[in-house]
Design an enzyme around this catalytic site. Structure first.
Site, mmCIF file in Angstrom:
data_model
loop_
_atom_site.group_PDB
_atom_site.id
_atom_site.type_symbol
_atom_site.label_atom_id
_atom_site.label_comp_id
_atom_site.label_asym_id
_atom_site.label_seq_id
_atom_site.Cartn_x
_atom_site.Cartn_y
_atom_site.Cartn_z
ATOM 1 C CG HIS A 1 -1.813 -1.144 1.394
ATOM 2 N ND1 HIS A 1 -1.629 -2.128 2.335
ATOM 3 C CD2 HIS A 1 -2.932 -1.481 0.727
ATOM 4 C CE1 HIS A 1 -2.601 -3.010 2.250
ATOM 5 N NE2 HIS A 1 -3.409 -2.659 1.277
ATOM 6 C CG ASP B 1 -5.282 -7.180 -5.541
ATOM 7 O OD1 ASP B 1 -5.841 -8.176 -5.083
ATOM 8 O OD2 ASP B 1 -4.474 -6.488 -4.882
ATOM 9 N N GLY C 1 -2.503 -1.620 -7.277
ATOM 10 C CA GLY C 1 -1.356 -2.518 -7.344
ATOM 11 C C GLY C 1 -1.558 -3.605 -8.387
HETATM 12 P P1 AMP Z 1 -6.294 -4.111 -0.411
HETATM 13 O O1 AMP Z 1 -6.163 -3.310 0.846
HETATM 14 O O2 AMP Z 1 -5.772 -5.499 -0.295
HETATM 15 O O3 AMP Z 1 -7.678 -4.012 -1.007
HETATM 16 O O4 AMP Z 1 -5.328 -3.423 -1.475
HETATM 17 C C1 AMP Z 1 -5.414 -2.046 -1.772
HETATM 18 C C2 AMP Z 1 -4.503 -1.730 -2.929
HETATM 19 O O5 AMP Z 1 -3.161 -2.072 -2.592
HETATM 20 C C3 AMP Z 1 -4.849 -2.533 -4.195
HETATM 21 O O6 AMP Z 1 -4.710 -1.682 -5.330
HETATM 22 C C4 AMP Z 1 -3.812 -3.623 -4.192
HETATM 23 O O7 AMP Z 1 -3.504 -4.114 -5.474
HETATM 24 C C5 AMP Z 1 -2.607 -2.889 -3.602
HETATM 25 N N1 AMP Z 1 -1.657 -3.856 -3.056
HETATM 26 C C6 AMP Z 1 -1.903 -4.805 -2.119
HETATM 27 N N2 AMP Z 1 -0.799 -5.577 -1.915
HETATM 28 C C7 AMP Z 1 0.149 -5.089 -2.770
HETATM 29 C C8 AMP Z 1 1.499 -5.461 -3.048
HETATM 30 N N3 AMP Z 1 2.089 -6.474 -2.432
HETATM 31 N N4 AMP Z 1 2.170 -4.748 -3.971
HETATM 32 C C9 AMP Z 1 1.583 -3.702 -4.624
HETATM 33 N N5 AMP Z 1 0.309 -3.317 -4.402
HETATM 34 C C10 AMP Z 1 -0.402 -3.995 -3.485
#
Ligand code: AMP
Length: 281
Positions: free
Chosen positions: A37, A150, A147
């Site tokens: 994030h 996903d 990211g």
């Molecule tokens: P989430 O909180 O899991 O819904 O993720 C929020 C955002 O953070 C999304 O755009 C994800 O793709 C991105 N994200 C989560 N993990 C990673 C990672 N390891 N590397 C890059 N982006 C990430």
């Protein structure tokens, strides 16, 4: 940095910024923030004058048997990380602020959501698109950062922003990994010590696939078969999919060429993990 919980507060703050002609970068998250994030916030900080992060575990994108209740939450630690990253505003609403009792309008997408994660999580992307459409209308960002972790979500968001003529740019950022290779994820906290070790099989399979493609292999079957065989050597791993798809349409491909997304979903114990790599030649 400010933390607000109501839509009206966000609107008032962003309105003032827009009056001053400042650009707004937006990072939507479900919280329990980590370096993945943070990398999105860093990119937003570079490109935009103001950075907004939402922390909202969106009930609409969880299926009935999924981990909505157990999803990790820690708004104090999240605020600290955001502060360190130079974020200007955190939007942290209650579900009741986002969904009133008679809520009945959805944002859905055909085709792209019927593959990969959409197969085992049939209502997931409808929930994601609905909440993002709402958040975009609330925050009114110039750019939103996603990211590549996903990858299907990023492709879907890009498509619905284009289809619905939403006035913002979608920026994709690379996957951030732990030192040993495991892609960072809020769900990694579910893993026991033994499962954490076993989870390394995902990134090992991704690196193997990448290496095969770099050496010139173009057969999707040959690449995914070898990745599958490797994952099967890990007794705690239960494969949901290992597949190569067109990076724009998410449809399966036979030949690996630009833009192909090679993506995997694997359960380690009860925890469902995903990883991928993109072939852009
Ligand atoms: P989430 O909180 O899991 O819904 O993720 C929020 C955002 O953070 C999304 O755009 C994800 O793709 C991105 N994200 C989560 N993990 C990673 C990672 N390891 N590397 C890059 N982006 C990430």
């Amino acid at each position: 940095m400010q933390l607000v919980t109501t839509i009206q507060e966000v609107r008032d703050i962003v309105k003032q910024w827009k009056k001053e002609d400042l650009t707004v970068g937006f990072v939507p998250t479900m919280g329990y923030l980590h370096e993945g994030h943070a990398s999105l916030m860093k990119e937003a900080r570079k490109r935009d004058d103001k950075v907004v992060v939402s922390v909202f575990v969106n009930p609409m994108q969880f299926g009935p048997s999924e981990d909505l209740d157990s999803y990790p939450r820690d708004i104090n630690a999240d605020s600290k990380l955001c502060e360190e990253m130079g974020v200007d505003l955190i939007f942290h609403p209650e579900p009741s602020e986002m969904y009133h009792d008679d809520f009945c309008s959805f944002t859905d997408i055909n085709g792209l959501s019927n593959h990969l994660c959409g197969l085992s999580r049939p209502i997931h992307f409808r929930g994601v698109c609905t909440v993002l459409n709402k958040l975009f209308n609330i925050v009114m960002p110039d750019r939103a950062y996603f990211g590549q972790k996903d990858a299907q979500q990023a492709a879907i968001v890009k498509q619905f922003v284009k289809d619905l003529n939403l006035p913002l740019e979608i920026v994709r950022c690379p996957i951030i990994r732990e030192a040993d290779g495991l892609a960072k994820s809020s769900r990694n906290t579910y893993l026991s010590a033994e499962e954490r070790k076993a989870a390394l099989i995902l990134s090992k399979a991704i690196f193997l696939g990448q290496e095969l493609v770099e050496k010139g292999e173009t057969s999707a079957k040959k690449v995914t078969d070898q990745m599958t065989d490797l994952i099967k050597t890990e007794p705690l791993a239960d494969i949901e999919y290992v597949t190569a798809v067109n990076g724009l349409t998410m449809e399966e491909v036979d030949e690996i060429k630009d833009p192909t997304l090679v993506a995997i979903a694997v359960r380690i114990g009860k925890t469902r993990l995903i990883d991928n790599f993109v072939v852009e030649k």
